[in-house]
Scaffold this motif. Structure first.
Motif, PDB file in Angstrom:
ATOM      1  N   VAL A 284     -33.752  46.653 -32.523  1.00 23.71           N
ATOM      2  CA  VAL A 284     -34.152  46.785 -33.927  1.00 23.71           C
ATOM      3  C   VAL A 284     -33.789  48.142 -34.543  1.00 23.71           C
ATOM      4  O   VAL A 284     -33.220  48.179 -35.651  1.00 23.71           O
ATOM      5  N   PRO A 285     -34.081  49.293 -33.905  1.00 25.52           N
ATOM      6  CA  PRO A 285     -33.738  50.573 -34.547  1.00 25.52           C
ATOM      7  C   PRO A 285     -32.252  50.720 -34.841  1.00 25.52           C
ATOM      8  O   PRO A 285     -31.863  51.128 -35.951  1.00 25.52           O
ATOM      9  N   GLY A 286     -31.400  50.396 -33.876  1.00 28.08           N
ATOM     10  CA  GLY A 286     -29.958  50.501 -34.108  1.00 28.08           C
ATOM     11  C   GLY A 286     -29.479  49.521 -35.153  1.00 28.08           C
ATOM     12  O   GLY A 286     -28.583  49.834 -35.955  1.00 28.08           O
ATOM     13  N   LEU A 287     -30.064  48.326 -35.153  1.00 31.42           N
ATOM     14  CA  LEU A 287     -29.692  47.326 -36.145  1.00 31.42           C
ATOM     15  C   LEU A 287     -30.050  47.798 -37.552  1.00 31.42           C
ATOM     16  O   LEU A 287     -29.269  47.635 -38.504  1.00 31.42           O
TER      17      LEU A 287
ATOM     18  N   LEU B 115     -21.630  47.670 -31.114  1.00 32.53           N
ATOM     19  CA  LEU B 115     -22.666  48.116 -30.193  1.00 32.53           C
ATOM     20  C   LEU B 115     -23.872  47.173 -30.222  1.00 32.53           C
ATOM     21  O   LEU B 115     -24.431  46.843 -29.176  1.00 32.53           O
ATOM     22  N   ILE B 116     -24.260  46.735 -31.437  1.00 25.59           N
ATOM     23  CA  ILE B 116     -25.366  45.782 -31.551  1.00 25.59           C
ATOM     24  C   ILE B 116     -25.009  44.476 -30.847  1.00 25.59           C
ATOM     25  O   ILE B 116     -25.830  43.880 -30.132  1.00 25.59           O
ATOM     26  N   ALA B 117     -23.777  44.022 -31.030  1.00 21.57           N
ATOM     27  CA  ALA B 117     -23.340  42.774 -30.410  1.00 21.57           C
ATOM     28  C   ALA B 117     -23.342  42.867 -28.887  1.00 21.57           C
ATOM     29  O   ALA B 117     -23.556  41.862 -28.195  1.00 21.57           O
ATOM     30  N   LEU B 118     -23.110  44.081 -28.364  1.00 22.83           N
ATOM     31  CA  LEU B 118     -23.055  44.279 -26.920  1.00 22.83           C
ATOM     32  C   LEU B 118     -24.384  44.758 -26.341  1.00 22.83           C
ATOM     33  O   LEU B 118     -24.454  45.116 -25.166  1.00 22.83           O
ATOM     34  N   LYS B 119     -25.408  44.761 -27.143  1.00 27.72           N
ATOM     35  CA  LYS B 119     -26.694  45.292 -26.679  1.00 27.72           C
ATOM     36  C   LYS B 119     -27.364  44.354 -25.673  1.00 27.72           C
ATOM     37  O   LYS B 119     -27.790  44.791 -24.597  1.00 27.72           O
ATOM     38  N   ILE B 120     -27.451  43.072 -26.004  1.00 32.20           N
ATOM     39  CA  ILE B 120     -28.222  42.138 -25.189  1.00 32.20           C
ATOM     40  C   ILE B 120     -27.381  41.335 -24.186  1.00 32.20           C
ATOM     41  O   ILE B 120     -27.788  41.199 -23.027  1.00 32.20           O
TER      42      ILE B 120
ATOM     43  N   LEU C  74     -18.233  50.506 -35.194  1.00 33.10           N
ATOM     44  CA  LEU C  74     -18.834  50.879 -33.913  1.00 33.10           C
ATOM     45  C   LEU C  74     -20.264  50.362 -33.814  1.00 33.10           C
ATOM     46  O   LEU C  74     -20.672  49.815 -32.778  1.00 33.10           O
ATOM     47  N   GLY C  75     -21.026  50.503 -34.888  1.00 32.11           N
ATOM     48  CA  GLY C  75     -22.426  50.095 -34.871  1.00 32.11           C
ATOM     49  C   GLY C  75     -22.598  48.601 -34.652  1.00 32.11           C
ATOM     50  O   GLY C  75     -23.427  48.186 -33.842  1.00 32.11           O
TER      51      GLY C  75
END
Length: 255
Positions: free
Chosen positions: A42-45, A193-198, A189-190
């Motif tokens: 959530v914070p990065g998103l 990164l979100i797509a690769l988080k989970i 990048l953001g």
């Protein structure tokens, strides 16, 4: 074989589906489960969403940090475990400080990327050293501590496989993100990164579950210690009772 050289009776008698359920529960506890994943995303998103809309670094950073703090407050209010939420706050705080200091919004992600790289290397190095990191993390959760190192070779092998999986998956993630840090803009990048988080996390957890579900049952060292303490207590009570009977017999003979 003594009681200290084999899994305890309770864990040794677990059926395969029970062992898998125990493993699944332990993994959820160790890595925070679904809620822990949400709290890391959530914070990065929020940061990348706000920055994509208005390109305001300060507003994006403050919003990300604020939602991290809210997640901790909610955990505290519910009297729940806060270690995952606190780790998220520290991660976001480092990113905010770094981005504010350099003035480059992409640096919000850099501390987390460096942490991921360091964690990947830690998994690999500790496995090569014979003390796989995933075993150090999960040992206390399974109440086996470090017994798997010398007393449960099948379980040590499973931990080694799982640590290799974590290390290589995280390295692959870094191989995607670090080039983007240099070549892509902040929003690209953001979102990557979100797509690769989970997904990489879920893959690593699934492989860990797969390896451990097929491994020998953990040795419950806490149950062993309790059993030893109980046996020692009973031995002392027996000696005391025997001493009392001996003393009573002597007194009767003297009388």
């Amino acid at each position: 074989m003594t009681s200290l050289d084999k899994p305890t009776e309770d864990t040794d008698q677990l059926q395969p589906h029970d062992a898998r359920a125990v493993t699944e529960a332990a993994l959820l506890e160790a890595f925070g489960g679904v809620r822990g994943m949400v709290e890391t995303v959530v914070p990065g998103l929020l940061f990348v969403t706000i920055f994509t809309i208005n390109k305001d670094l300060h507003l994006s950073a403050i919003a990300a940090l604020a939602v991290s703090l809210v997640l901790v407050v909610v955990r505290l209010a519910m009297k729940d475990t806060v270690k995952h939420a606190f780790s998220g706050v520290f991660g976001v705080a480092f990113g905010v400080v770094f981005a504010m200091f350099t003035g480059n919004a992409k640096d919000f992600y850099l501390p987390g990327m460096l942490y991921t790289l360091g964690l990947a290397l830690a998994y690999i190095v500790t496995t090569l050293a014979g003390v796989p990191l995933i075993g150090l993390i999960l040992g206390p959760v399974f109440k086996e501590n470090l017994s798997w190192r010398t007393r449960n070779p099948g379980r040590k092998k499973a931990y080694a496989k799982a640590s290799w999986a974590w290390g290589l998956i995280l390295l692959a993630k870094c191989a995607i993100l670090f080039p983007l840090y240099w070549w892509a803009d902040t929003t690209q990048l953001g979102w990557v990164l979100i797509a690769l988080k989970i997904p990489p996390f879920l893959l690593a957890v699934w492989l860990t579950w797969l390896f451990l579900a097929k491994a020998p049952a953990p040795i419950d060292v806490f149950a062993e210690m309790e059993a030893e303490e109980q046996a020692e207590k009973e031995r002392k009570e027996a000696l005391a009772a025997e001493g009392g009977e001996t003393s009573g017999g002597r007194h009767r003979r003297e009388a």
